[in-house]
Write a protein that holds these residues in place. Structure first.
Motif, short mmCIF file in Angstrom:
data_model
loop_
_atom_site.label_atom_id
_atom_site.label_comp_id
_atom_site.label_asym_id
_atom_site.label_seq_id
_atom_site.Cartn_x
_atom_site.Cartn_y
_atom_site.Cartn_z
N TYR A 178 0.83 -1.21 0.00
CA TYR A 178 0.00 0.00 0.00
C TYR A 178 0.86 1.26 0.00
CZ TYR A 178 -3.78 -3.07 1.62
OH TYR A 178 -4.70 -4.06 1.74
N PRO A 179 0.40 2.31 -0.68
CA PRO A 179 1.01 3.62 -0.45
C PRO A 179 0.38 4.21 0.81
CG PRO A 179 -0.41 3.63 -2.43
CD PRO A 179 -0.65 2.34 -1.70
N SER A 180 0.94 3.87 1.95
CA SER A 180 0.40 4.35 3.23
C SER A 180 1.40 4.07 4.33
CB SER A 180 -0.92 3.62 3.56
OG SER A 180 -0.68 2.41 4.25
N SER A 181 1.13 4.62 5.49
CA SER A 181 1.88 4.25 6.69
C SER A 181 1.51 2.85 7.13
CB SER A 181 1.52 5.20 7.83
OG SER A 181 2.00 6.48 7.58
N GLY A 182 2.29 2.31 8.04
CA GLY A 182 2.00 1.01 8.60
C GLY A 182 0.62 0.97 9.26
N THR A 183 0.21 2.07 9.82
CA THR A 183 -1.11 2.19 10.43
C THR A 183 -2.21 1.78 9.45
OG1 THR A 183 -0.29 3.98 11.80
CG2 THR A 183 -2.68 3.83 11.56
N GLY A 184 -2.00 2.14 8.20
CA GLY A 184 -2.97 1.75 7.17
C GLY A 184 -3.01 0.24 6.98
N ALA A 185 -1.86 -0.38 7.06
CA ALA A 185 -1.81 -1.84 6.87
C ALA A 185 -2.46 -2.57 8.04
CB ALA A 185 -0.37 -2.29 6.67
N TRP A 186 -2.40 -1.97 9.24
CA TRP A 186 -3.16 -2.51 10.37
C TRP A 186 -4.65 -2.53 10.04
CZ3 TRP A 186 -1.23 0.84 15.11
CH2 TRP A 186 -0.17 0.19 15.76
#
Lengths: 384, 384, 384, 384
Positions: free
Chosen positions: B59-67
């Motif tokens: 994902y183009p996102s922070s790890g928080t997004g993957a959570w």
């Protein structure tokens, strides 16, 4: 394919050297005072570009994420919104709304113009019960090269006396086309980093009005990553609730400095001038611009219709192989039928002419019927 | 503050020059053949690092997004999951789950150890009705420096004969600590770019099992940006459903090359050796490591408890001002009570010693009671 | 002046991104094994570009230094050499020789052609006493855009049966124009980094024959920095007798890789094709190319004569201000009377067209009499 | 060899990221107004670092070239100069003078101290005929780590009432050690880019007094590349007589900005403090510093004598392999007998400690007899 590549897709736009060097700076502690200064600079600097004094939320995500953010912060499952089918990206945004249980009244369109303010007014006027919670419009339809007249749509909403939120996608127009979040009373302006801001993709934006914030507090949509509240709270100190994309923020700081140096009004005028030159070339080639309404033709890109029986993607492939230029493909309904020329970001007169030469020579190389003289016509316009 | 900054927070970790240069390459068309090659290289190359042959979503996102992605793809509102309170980040993940209407059975913890496999087994054994849909564990708790024994937790789940999904957060352990998505039958492995992968923040990951994919197809959670299905479909050709963060993917390609050159086993051994040296220093200073279980002390960071009555943040500020070193703050329950030393990513013997010297001299500068000799103790260990 | 600058001077040529990134790598110990590998790679790789198997000496200096090096290594005060007045740079090289007490027989020229092999042969034939120690010719006169026919000059020397050394300046031709140090039995080939090699200025070269080395051993000229002997001795191990310009050598390694990837023959053909297109434009504008001999017109640059009564520098200034393009000024005898268009290095079709558009629109902006259609003419040629 | 390399040779010193990014900027026309601004900035900015208001000439060359320049601009074949054998580099400079027909009265030295002002005074007093044309001294002998007391040598020359020129090599001291070209009435100060200026090698300097310029006008030495006259003339407008090394000048501009930000006095103090810490470590190891005169021990580097029977280069190799650190080799007379620790440029407390740890652990790894505690001793000093 030797020498410098001509990247003339309508975004990501070429990244200026200054910005590439900026994103290559060593990373710092995102909880430090040094970071807070960076954070405050970009959060504040962004506002000018959006034409707002209200909060601008910056996400580490693609623009697609900012579309979702606008929806999940303001709406609730079962809500109805009004959208206009301006092209592929409006259709994609609609699909996202649908995934979140939103009913979309989708004003049909032929992909050759912007959203129709009158049609929007009519829909809203019909909606006596105020079931429509938001009007959602794409400012610059990247798939068609048509811009929607946001100020007029604002007037249409007001004329209908309708309380709907107004949400506008400026992913491919921000910092290229005149835009005024506050003056036009937009409630959520969605944007992205890789177009007029000349950054790599990976940052997206929501500029947010007080009315939108109020809507957020009554929204029943589950959300966390996209939630505005915690963002805005921590942004006050220059920080973010989760790890920000620091290196891209370095780039944003540099981009904002570049825009300020040139002056936003000059940036907009430059885009219009280059776009006019591009359209002069298309006309000289005897080809048709997809967007039929001259006043709505985009300062950012030009979608060109292929002559009947000629495949746009074959042409694009030949142009790439022979002349090292990337042109945008047709998307969705117009796949294979149009190609798109990006003229945004750090584009200037000579890089535009180089690109138009790539198109003109590529048309010949691909045996696409056309007249010569497009580059000449563009030069005639830019000369003055 | 002159000279090179020592960035010894537990992530973002210092970005190697090779990677900074890689992300500063000009951007390319994300729909081109050249991009597809980049896409395939990183999508395939990632798998080794996760220890999997199954899909890894980027994902183009922070790890928080993957959570969030792990939750919204597999669960449905009202579902119950089992989590362990290993520290601040486990608590944050729990809060995200709660925002999406998930009931979290949260095994309490004192933040001084990893998740307890026996406790997990007991909870699952009690759950005869199989109401628990997932076990969610943080592999390396960045707030405490404690790792959880994932293989043993897998065995605990199996011992309980429980069908729950197994989801593991490896944001701060991936590419630093031995990890085996397939062998340990993890269903969703969550990760991020800015720790062991030595990249800027802005990319995050979900490694996904077949069982997780099956769960996704029955999940009733609204989702779009985080949806695996379209991602995996387009990834097959090296592409992404929305604009990817191309420049960060350049960095990922370089990072994967660096990890391969060193060899993952060597990377893991280097982290363990440096971590042991750091702990030797802490012991010599007469300070206490937050993580009480030696076998669970993290190869990635060491959280050090301040002597009673001494503020960790004051110490960190003095170390920064005097010695140009950034140390991690205490988070959540341990704010002000611990500081954290990051020893991950491109860290090596001499940069670790420099950092430990910054701590040792900073303790003196801040009048924090301690014994000298920490650096010496670390050197004694690294000498062999 | 927004957007990308068009640097169309005949050197320094635009530095490709790959090379800019290469020179930005951290420096290493120039006495280490890692350096020796770099040293050997570039010292060996250079040879191909010069068309030689003999030593190539690399100086940390401008090309001007390599001119001096050729003189002080091979000649002695009071020696006579034969040179041809091809333009400003031949005149400068002559002046350097004079400073070192060399008598220069200077075959006069009108700056509109290369050196005349017949005139050289005649001079040498007249020199029965073999007082002429060297024939010194500029391969590509950067001030005029005329190339000299080196192979024919070689034959002229041989036809005269004269033992003089043959020294050729390839500063602005190397890696752009076919060149064969060994085949043409050149004794000293002088070159520089900032033209066809696409590097920053700061490196210069002497390719050296056995005959030149023998001459060096009997030269009575004082020298140290430029001395070949110690250089060649240490180069054997990949090292240099004094601190080398390591970061520029990184760039050289990358440049050699790029040339090899494209293939030298392709590089030369590309330069010829672009030069032809440029000349087609000049002709269409109704302007005159300074070099009168078509076969000697340079693949690297085109010097264009201004219409009588029009100042080239005023035109160049207007083109720069209006279209963000740098063109080369007239030098020496032709100052103000010509401007020069560089089309070398990483130049390709579209960047050339952009540059030619800058000239064509600049001519209009500066009210310089000309016909339109230059860009069109260039495109017609490149289309095929 | 993983992680960040510790480059602790006494130059080239590590190049700060800011400077690496600066040299990677696109090149510009060296005859443009934009270049003139760069030229003026660096030519003027340099003066502060040399402590002068007189001209500073910048060459695109190694420091070795600037040595030669000082000689060929001021002296004539057959002239006599007085030099002091402070080490390897003084010996090299002497050899260059000899190559140009200069007689060198070489005051012998044991390489363990700076030049002796009394011996110089005695020599000059003996030279009633004023045959000595110049006194040439190395400020900081990079091969030994001994500095010469330039102010005292100035006083010695004055005390002898001798009219000789005073020429000083500051290649490895400039911008690291207090230096005052004007106050000490130095006539030619020679320097280079890759030490205290933190740049890549490739630029060198001559700061030049009026007396030196007068000497230049009567010198009978042939010269061109190194000639001051044309340089100074063109420098007035910010230009150079031949193509300058533009990208390195970008770096110089950045380096000058960094020095100004820190303040030169602070830069000098930092070097002294770090050097003292290094010496404390050497003493604790029970090893001997090559420079016997404490007041002359260099702020820039420390040369350490190996215990009898132990090879310095073997130790250096082991330190490199085991701990990824480059140390300087012994040169000339002390080859194999000493190793050198560089502590200059962007060096700070923690990077020095890292380097000293590399030495201390390397000594153990190489079985070199020593006592532990060097790093501790350095920390004790830096703590205060």
């Amino acid at each position: 394919m030797q020498g410098r590549h001509f990247l003339n897709i309508p975004g990501p736009s070429p990244i200026p050297d200054r910005i590439l060097r900026a994103i290559a700076m060593p990373i710092i502690d995102h909880r430090s005072a040094a970071f807070a200064e960076l954070g405050r600079t970009v959060l504040e600097g962004c506002k000018t570009v959006f034409g707002t004094t209200q909060p601008v939320v910056i996400y580490p995500s693609s623009g697609t994420g900012a579309w979702e953010a606008a929806i999940v912060n303001t709406l609730s499952p079962g809500d109805t919104v009004l959208m206009a089918e301006t092209g592929h990206f409006a259709t994609l945004w609609k699909a996202i709304a649908a995934r979140f249980g939103i009913e979309v009244a989708f004003i049909p369109g032929d992909w050759r113009r912007g959203a129709d303010p009158d049609a929007i007014e009519a829909h809203l006027a019909d909606d006596k019960a105020h079931r429509i919670k938001a009007v959602m419009v794409v400012h610059n339809e990247t798939s068609t090269g048509a811009t929607s007249r946001i100020a007029e749509i604002r007037r249409a909403i007001d004329a209908a006396g309708h309380p709907a939120l107004f949400m506008v996608d400026t992913i491919s127009s921000l910092a290229s086309v005149d835009y005024r979040h506050d003056e036009w009373q937009v409630d959520v302006t969605v944007s992205g980093s890789q177009k007029g801001l000349m950054l790599p993709p990976g940052l997206s934006f929501n500029a947010v009005s007080q009315k939108a914030l109020a809507a957020a507090s009554s929204s029943r949509m589950a959300r966390s990553y996209w939630d505005w509240q915690e963002m805005i709270k921590l942004n006050a100190g220059g920080f973010f609730p989760y790890t920000p994309a620091t290196n891209l923020l370095y780039g944003l700081r540099e981009a904002l400095a570049m825009l300020q140096e040139e002056g936003l009004a000059n940036v907009f005028a430059r885009h219009r001038r280059l776009a006019d030159a591009c359209r002069a070339a298309v006309q000289a080639w005897g080809l048709e611009v997809l967007c039929e309404v001259p006043a709505e033709q985009s300062p950012v890109l030009t979608a060109v219709m292929m002559p009947e029986g000629h495949d746009a993607d074959r042409f694009r492939r030949i142009a790439l192989e022979r002349f090292n230029i990337s042109l945008g493909s047709g998307l969705g309904k117009v796949a294979g039928k149009v190609f798109r020329i990006g003229h945004l970001g750090e584009c200037n007169e000579l890089s535009l002419i180089g690109a138009l030469a790539g198109v003109e020579m590529g048309l010949a190389a691909a045996d696409v019927p056309h007249q010569r003289g497009g580059v000449d016509a563009a030069m005639a316009l830019l000369r003055d």
